[in-house]
Design an enzyme around this catalytic site. Structure first.
Site, short mmCIF file in Angstrom:
data_model
loop_
_atom_site.label_atom_id
_atom_site.label_comp_id
_atom_site.label_asym_id
_atom_site.label_seq_id
_atom_site.Cartn_x
_atom_site.Cartn_y
_atom_site.Cartn_z
N GLN A 247 -2.84 1.16 15.48
CA GLN A 247 -2.69 0.26 16.63
C GLN A 247 -1.26 -0.27 16.72
OE1 GLN A 247 -5.82 -2.57 17.77
NE2 GLN A 247 -4.27 -4.15 17.62
N TYR B 53 0.82 -1.22 0.00
CA TYR B 53 0.00 0.00 0.00
C TYR B 53 0.85 1.26 0.00
CZ TYR B 53 -4.28 -2.62 0.52
OH TYR B 53 -5.34 -3.46 0.28
N LEU C 32 6.15 7.65 14.48
CA LEU C 32 5.36 7.00 15.54
C LEU C 32 4.54 8.04 16.29
CD1 LEU C 32 7.80 4.41 17.22
CD2 LEU C 32 6.10 4.03 15.44
N CYS D 41 -1.87 0.78 10.61
CA CYS D 41 -0.82 1.60 11.25
C CYS D 41 -1.07 1.98 12.70
CB CYS D 41 -0.62 2.87 10.43
SG CYS D 41 0.05 2.52 8.80
N LEU E 233 1.32 9.20 4.07
CA LEU E 233 0.07 9.09 3.30
C LEU E 233 -0.99 8.35 4.11
CD1 LEU E 233 -0.57 5.98 2.11
CD2 LEU E 233 1.35 6.54 0.67
#
Ligand code: NAD
Ligand code: UDX
Length: 480
Positions: free
Chosen positions: A289, A17, A232, A287, A178
């Site tokens: 979690q 992705y 993060l 992403c 993104l």
């Protein structure tokens, strides 16, 4: 904006992705650079090479047009990893970094086996000087590992006469921001591009690529660790906003306030801002979690237990919201859904993507199946095979599901439209905000449902007046 770049050939390891859409946009904007995206997954590469652009493995609005312009010109998809690395001036590592499922840090830490394997492949196959760019989201200080693997190969490949230099590497961090569903727009018009590194020549070489279409002031340069940690942190802050608004949604439902009105009222405060304040069934996607759990793990590792607990609560609130929605559906349907037909509208984790990773629909559907519900699931882009994998349960054809209903066991089948899903259903649950669910003809849908019928709108996208005018009872997230 045309700008010279010393990079002539790019290899991206990982055609997922991120790798696919990101490289497609780089190839589109930098016609003089040859971009090859490689992956071990032959089926995925074949789909990227499918002449029918509607069958690319990733659904993103606008992606087909970009791929159509560049593929075969300066954008290539291949399973031949080694030659693509050997030919590259710059290699992006864009492989998966999911949460570890076993061993040390299981359930929290990122599984770095794919990043290590790809770094080793670069170490083995590269020639001359190679800029190695971390595109994957990684725990802070991963560049140290990548650097250590590459350093072990440094100097190899130099002929005895010293006429050509041996291998050398510069490691950069360039996280991707993104969001799925808007990937092409995000890539073409990013809020910022972040480059972390220590080697100024490599940093400028990568910056020159983005400078083809991104304004100079939007290309930020930091040290390696700040870049890795910023990614993060960005995801943690975004997810935290969703858990915050979802917590207030539950409070609105209890008190008679309306979360949409509250979000509008607080969003006009320029310090808060209007984005990412949409209450819903909880955040999903590959992403949020994973990255927060990774942050929790790292904080624990550094002995920051209160900080770890703070971020853990963002994930806990999210899980609670998902289970809460399943529970309130059961409660409103007279305390039982056993044997009842429920239409599930939307399965992807958000609109405009075919991705179901961590989709709230998975947990909600599993809870309802556990309660014995008969689900008819409709999503415009998610196929039945994917739903079966996610629910861990095979699809049951209509007659078999009748028998299953009598036995009290839950079952599901895929529907090809919202109307098909709604036939004879006691309720419709909107779990993804697909545009078509805002336009549904509720009169027509209600005519096929078993009365009294409910609409549970976990995304607050349905036309509430039209739902009520059709004689349906409505629960909407965050509406008291
Ligand atoms: P993905 O699972 O869709 O794609 C990763 C691909 O890498 C897979 O196709 C896999 O086969 C391939 N791969 C793994 N090891 C390989 C190897 N050694 N050689 C060749 N191919 C290999 O993952 P994704 O969603 O594209 O995410 C990639 C990274 O980007 C992750 O770290 C993720 O956290 C991060 N990220 C994702 C998003 C998003 O929206 N999905 C956004 C920003 C950042
Ligand atoms: C996210 C980050 O936004 C992106 O910057 C990062 O690179 C990857 O992770 P993504 O997960 O693709 O992107 O989509 P995003 O739009 O962030 O949505 C994540 C989840 O939050 C979805 O389930 C979405 O429905 C939900 N969400 C988002 C809400 O419930 N409310 C909101 O207001 C926004």
């Amino acid at each position: 904006m045309s700008h010279p770049s010393p990079v002539r050939t790019i290899c991206c390891i990982g055609a997922g992705y991120v790798g696919g859409p990101t490289m497609a946009v780089i190839a589109d904007r930098c016609p003089e650079i040859q971009v090859t995206v490689v992956d071990l997954n032959a089926e995925r590469i074949a789909a990227w090479n499918d002449p029918d652009l509607s069958r690319l493995p990733v659904y993103e609005p606008g992606l087909d047009a970009v791929v159509g312009r560049c593929r075969g010109r300066n954008l290539h998809f291949s399973t031949a990893v080694e030659p693509a690395i050997a030919a590259a001036d710059l290699v992006f590592l864009s492989v998966n970094t999911p949460t570890k499922t076993k061993g040390v840090g299981a359930g929290q830490a990122s599984d770095l086996r794919w990043i290590e394997a790809s770094a080793r492949q670069v170490a083995a196959c590269s020639q001359g000087h190679t800029i190695v760019v971390e595109k994957s989201t990684l725990p802070v200080r991963t560049a140290e590992t990548v650097q250590a693997i590459l350093t072990a190969a440094q100097g190899e490949g130099a002929p005895g006469d010293g006429s050509t230099p041996g291998k050398s590497f510069s490691v950069l961090s360039n996280p991707e921001f993104l969001a799925e569903g808007t990937a092409i727009a995000d890539l073409e018009n990013p809020d910022r591009v972040l480059i972390g590194g220590e080697d100024p020549v490599a940093i400028e070489a990568l910056a020159d690529i983005y400078a083809h279409w991104v304004a100079p002031e939007q290309i930020l340069r930091t040290n390696l660790w700040s870049s890795e940690l910023s990614k993060l942190t960005a995801n943690a802050f975004l997810a935290q906003r969703i858990s915050s608004i979802n917590s207030i949604a539950a409070f609105c439902e209890a008190t008679g306030a309306d979360v949409q009105e509250v979000a509008r009222a607080i969003g006009t405060d320029s310090r808060i801002g209007p984005k990412f304040l949409k209450a819903g069934p909880g955040f999903g996607g590959s992403c949020f979690q994973k990255d927060i759990l990774n942050l929790v793990y790292l904080c624990g590792h550094y002995g920051l237990h209160e900080v770890a607990a703070y971020w853990q609560s963002v994930v806990d609130l999210n899980s609670w919201q998902q289970h809460r929605i399943a529970r309130l559906v059961v409660r409103r349907l007279f305390g039982t859904v056993t044997g009842k037909r429920l239409a599930v509208l939307g399965f992807a984790f958000k609109a405009d993507t075919n991705d179901t990773r961590e989709a709230p629909a998975i947990r909600i559907c599993r809870d309802l199946l556990e309660e014995g519900a008969q689900l008819a699931i409709y999503d415009p882009k998610v196929c039945a095979a994917q739903i079966a994998r996610d629910l861990g349960q095979a699809e049951l054809p209509a007659e078999a599901s009748e028998r299953q209903a009598l036995s009290g066991e839950g079952s599901w089948r895929a529907a090809s439209s919202a109307f098909e899903a709604g036939a004879a259903a006691d309720a419709a649950l909107i779990l993804t905000e697909w545009g078509e669910f805002a336009q549904l003809d509720w009169q027509a849908l209600a005519a096929g449902m078993r009365q009294p019928a409910w609409v549970f709108d976990a995304r607050a996208v349905a036309d509430a007046a039209a739902v009520r005018a059709a004689g349906l009872q409505l629960w909407r997230v965050g509406e008291g």
